[in-house]
Design a protein around this motif. Structure first.
Motif, PDB file in Angstrom:
ATOM      1  N   ALA A 128       0.840  -1.205   0.000  1.00  0.00           N
ATOM      2  CA  ALA A 128       0.000   0.000   0.000  1.00  0.00           C
ATOM      3  C   ALA A 128       0.880   1.263   0.000  1.00  0.00           C
ATOM      4  O   ALA A 128       1.945   1.283   0.632  1.00  0.00           O
ATOM      5  CB  ALA A 128      -0.912  -0.001   1.218  1.00  0.00           C
ATOM      6  N   PRO A 129       0.442   2.314  -0.700  1.00  0.00           N
ATOM      7  CA  PRO A 129       1.250   3.537  -0.818  1.00  0.00           C
ATOM      8  C   PRO A 129       1.687   4.143   0.524  1.00  0.00           C
ATOM      9  O   PRO A 129       2.827   4.574   0.661  1.00  0.00           O
ATOM     10  CB  PRO A 129       0.339   4.506  -1.579  1.00  0.00           C
ATOM     11  N   GLU A 130       0.782   4.166   1.529  1.00  0.00           N
ATOM     12  CA  GLU A 130       1.160   4.747   2.820  1.00  0.00           C
ATOM     13  C   GLU A 130       2.235   3.903   3.516  1.00  0.00           C
ATOM     14  O   GLU A 130       3.097   4.431   4.212  1.00  0.00           O
ATOM     15  CB  GLU A 130      -0.053   4.966   3.729  1.00  0.00           C
ATOM     16  N   LEU A 131       2.192   2.587   3.300  1.00  0.00           N
ATOM     17  CA  LEU A 131       3.232   1.712   3.852  1.00  0.00           C
ATOM     18  C   LEU A 131       4.559   1.930   3.123  1.00  0.00           C
ATOM     19  O   LEU A 131       5.615   1.989   3.755  1.00  0.00           O
ATOM     20  CB  LEU A 131       2.830   0.246   3.740  1.00  0.00           C
ATOM     21  N   LYS A 132       4.499   2.049   1.798  1.00  0.00           N
ATOM     22  CA  LYS A 132       5.719   2.311   1.020  1.00  0.00           C
ATOM     23  C   LYS A 132       6.403   3.576   1.511  1.00  0.00           C
ATOM     24  O   LYS A 132       7.628   3.617   1.661  1.00  0.00           O
ATOM     25  CB  LYS A 132       5.390   2.465  -0.469  1.00  0.00           C
ATOM     26  N   GLN A 133       5.615   4.595   1.758  1.00  0.00           N
ATOM     27  CA  GLN A 133       6.169   5.874   2.219  1.00  0.00           C
ATOM     28  C   GLN A 133       6.840   5.698   3.592  1.00  0.00           C
ATOM     29  O   GLN A 133       7.950   6.180   3.814  1.00  0.00           O
ATOM     30  CB  GLN A 133       5.073   6.929   2.290  1.00  0.00           C
ATOM     31  N   LYS A 134       6.169   5.009   4.510  1.00  0.00           N
ATOM     32  CA  LYS A 134       6.724   4.790   5.847  1.00  0.00           C
ATOM     33  C   LYS A 134       7.983   3.917   5.783  1.00  0.00           C
ATOM     34  O   LYS A 134       8.966   4.171   6.479  1.00  0.00           O
ATOM     35  CB  LYS A 134       5.670   4.146   6.754  1.00  0.00           C
ATOM     36  N   ILE A 135       7.957   2.889   4.935  1.00  0.00           N
ATOM     37  CA  ILE A 135       9.129   2.026   4.757  1.00  0.00           C
ATOM     38  C   ILE A 135      10.311   2.853   4.256  1.00  0.00           C
ATOM     39  O   ILE A 135      11.430   2.720   4.754  1.00  0.00           O
ATOM     40  CB  ILE A 135       8.811   0.851   3.796  1.00  0.00           C
ATOM     41  N   SER A 136      10.061   3.723   3.302  1.00  0.00           N
ATOM     42  CA  SER A 136      11.134   4.582   2.762  1.00  0.00           C
ATOM     43  C   SER A 136      11.718   5.491   3.832  1.00  0.00           C
ATOM     44  O   SER A 136      12.921   5.758   3.833  1.00  0.00           O
ATOM     45  CB  SER A 136      10.619   5.424   1.596  1.00  0.00           C
ATOM     46  N   GLN A 137      10.866   5.978   4.745  1.00  0.00           N
ATOM     47  CA  GLN A 137      11.347   6.838   5.830  1.00  0.00           C
ATOM     48  C   GLN A 137      12.203   6.060   6.822  1.00  0.00           C
ATOM     49  O   GLN A 137      13.263   6.524   7.243  1.00  0.00           O
ATOM     50  CB  GLN A 137      10.169   7.464   6.584  1.00  0.00           C
ATOM     51  N   LEU A 138      11.738   4.870   7.199  1.00  0.00           N
ATOM     52  CA  LEU A 138      12.438   4.073   8.210  1.00  0.00           C
ATOM     53  C   LEU A 138      13.653   3.333   7.648  1.00  0.00           C
ATOM     54  O   LEU A 138      14.631   3.110   8.353  1.00  0.00           O
ATOM     55  CB  LEU A 138      11.487   3.063   8.852  1.00  0.00           C
ATOM     56  N   TYR A 139      13.557   2.943   6.377  1.00  0.00           N
ATOM     57  CA  TYR A 139      14.595   2.124   5.751  1.00  0.00           C
ATOM     58  C   TYR A 139      14.931   2.676   4.363  1.00  0.00           C
ATOM     59  O   TYR A 139      14.461   2.162   3.351  1.00  0.00           O
ATOM     60  CB  TYR A 139      14.118   0.669   5.614  1.00  0.00           C
TER      61      TYR A 139
END
Length: 191
Positions: free
Chosen positions: A152-163
């Motif tokens: 999901a796009p919101e997860l992709k964004q959070k993953i990019s921030q954390l990792y």
């Protein structure tokens, strides 16, 4: 929970060049791996129930390394996870881990079941003789939420921030997601 598991292991004393036999080390490593996996699964299930995938991602980022660190300290083993496609750059495999996981992938392709993929060996390392143990982590259905092809796009964004260096997407059910990796210095060098 981890302290109870470690206390129940009957830890072996390894002095000088007197080694516990490999079968006993393998059994101990398998028990530690089981404890680690159980703690991770319970932590992630609780996080998913409370905060959904976004909340679980935060917990995974902070708690998974702490669980490994706590278990490592209490057991005397180095315990972690690695992957050919790591999410966290700190989980990038060393040469030994890479070769073992490539072997796991080949064995999966030949039809072996993921829960049978284990490797154990005494190897020479920079710290002296080490007992190395790895157990495959197959991609389960729940893993696809954050590691699949359609995150999901919101997860992709959070993953990019954390990792920022994330490589851990595009997995399919049953793929080799990574491996639990344990090692123990056997000859007293390097602690």
């Amino acid at each position: 929970m981890i302290k109870g598991v470690v206390a129940g292991l009957g830890l072996f004393l390894l002095c000088g060049s007197a080694f516990a036999d490999e079968a006993a080390l393998k059994a101990q490593a398998a028990q530690l791996t089981g404890a680690y996996a159980k703690e991770l699964q319970a932590t992630m299930a609780g996080a998913l129930a409370k905060g959904g995938p976004l909340g679980a991602l935060d917990i995974c980022n902070k708690q998974a390394p702490k669980i490994a660190s706590d278990l490592s300290k209490s057991s005397g083993w180095s315990i972690g996870r690695t992957s050919l496609k790591p999410r966290n750059a700190a989980s990038t495999p060393d040469d030994y881990e890479r070769k073992v996981m490539e072997n796991f992938d080949a064995r999966l392709a030949r039809g072996e079941k993921p829960d049978t993929l284990v490797s154990a060996a005494v190897v020479e390392g920079k710290d002296g003789k080490l007992f190395r143990f790895m157990k495959a982590i197959p991609t389960g259905a729940i893993c696809l939420t954050c590691h699949g092809a359609n995150v999901a796009p919101e997860l992709k964004q959070k993953i990019s921030q954390l990792y920022p260096s994330d490589q851990a997407t595009g997995f399919k059910l049953g793929d080799l997601r990574g491996a639990f990796t344990l090692k123990k210095v056997l000859d007293g060098a390097g602690d």
